[in-house]
Every structure is written in structure tokens, then in C-alpha cells.
Design a protein around this motif. Structure first.
Motif, PDB file in Angstrom:
ATOM      1  N   ILE A  73       0.835  -1.202   0.000  1.00 43.83           N
ATOM      2  CA  ILE A  73       0.000   0.000   0.000  1.00 43.83           C
ATOM      3  C   ILE A  73       0.868   1.250   0.000  1.00 43.83           C
TER       4      ILE A  73
ATOM      5  N   GLU B  79       0.936   4.058  -2.896  1.00 47.79           N
ATOM      6  CA  GLU B  79       0.664   5.470  -2.580  1.00 47.79           C
ATOM      7  C   GLU B  79       1.803   6.362  -3.080  1.00 47.79           C
TER       8      GLU B  79
ATOM      9  N   ALA C 274       1.418   9.284  -5.871  1.00 46.74           N
ATOM     10  CA  ALA C 274       1.864  10.658  -5.625  1.00 46.74           C
ATOM     11  C   ALA C 274       2.824  11.100  -6.724  1.00 46.74           C
TER      12      ALA C 274
END
Length: 112
Positions: free
Chosen positions: A91, A95, A99
Motif C-alpha cells: 500500500i 501510494e 503521488a
């Protein structure tokens, strides 16, 4: 009386053979106390008494194995904790990639 002795002897012989076979085919993890070869020798040398000892003392039941300690890779709680850690790492990785893609999306498109 003679028939009773013959039937009793036959039953004792059947029990003896069954005890030997049962002791021999059980995996080593199901033998308690002494190694498998010793149990087989006990059952063979002391026919009826050895079979009784095997079934009462030596043979571990299948549900007794659940009481044994788990190795780390067999412990469900340990496996769940590893999976949780791996999921958290995955995860975090996704992420960071998201980004990065969002930052690239904000830059002007310089393609011809």
C-alpha cells in the motif's frame, strides 16, 4: 472349553497382527515416548500386552497433534502478521507511485 481357547487365541493373534501393522504404518510423529522401531519391537516381543500398551500409551491421537507448538511458517497468526506487513508495504509503495504520477500530471505536457 477347547473352542473357547481356540477363539481366544485366534482373537489374540488378530489383535497382535493388527497392532503390529498399525504401529508400522503410523508416521513417526504419531509415536509417543520412544521411537517407532522400539514400539514395533515391543508389540512383536510382548504380543497382547505390547498391543495394549501401543494403543493406550504409544499411539498419539490425531487431535493431540494440534497441541504441538507451531513452527513459525505453520503458525496462522504469524502468517497473518507477515501478510499484514506485506500488505502495508505494498500500500505504501502504491501510494508513493500515485503521488509521483500526480506530480507528473501537474507538469506541462511537452510532447510534440
Amino acid at each position: 472349553m477347547a473352542r473357547l481357547l481356540i477363539v481366544g487365541g485366534f482373537l489374540a493373534a488378530v489383535f497382535w497382527v493388527y497392532s503390529i501393522v498399525d504401529c508400522a504404518v503410523q508416521p513417526a510423529t504419531r509415536h509417543r515416548g520412544v521411537p517407532k522401531g522400539v514400539w514395533i519391537a515391543i508389540v512383536i516381543i510382548v504380543p497382547v500386552v505390547g498391543g495394549i500398551l501401543w494403543f493406550t500409551i504409544g499411539r498419539r491421537r490425531a487431535d493431540d497433534q494440534d497441541a504441538r507448538p507451531y513452527a513459525p511458517d505453520d503458525d496462522p497468526a504469524f502468517l497473518r502478521s507477515i501478510n499484514k506487513k506485506e500488505q502495508d508495504a505494498r500500500i505504501a509503495e502504491l501510494e508513493a507511485e500515485l503521488a509521483r504520477l500526480e506530480d507528473e500530471g501537474d507538469a506541462p505536457d511537452t510532447r510534440p
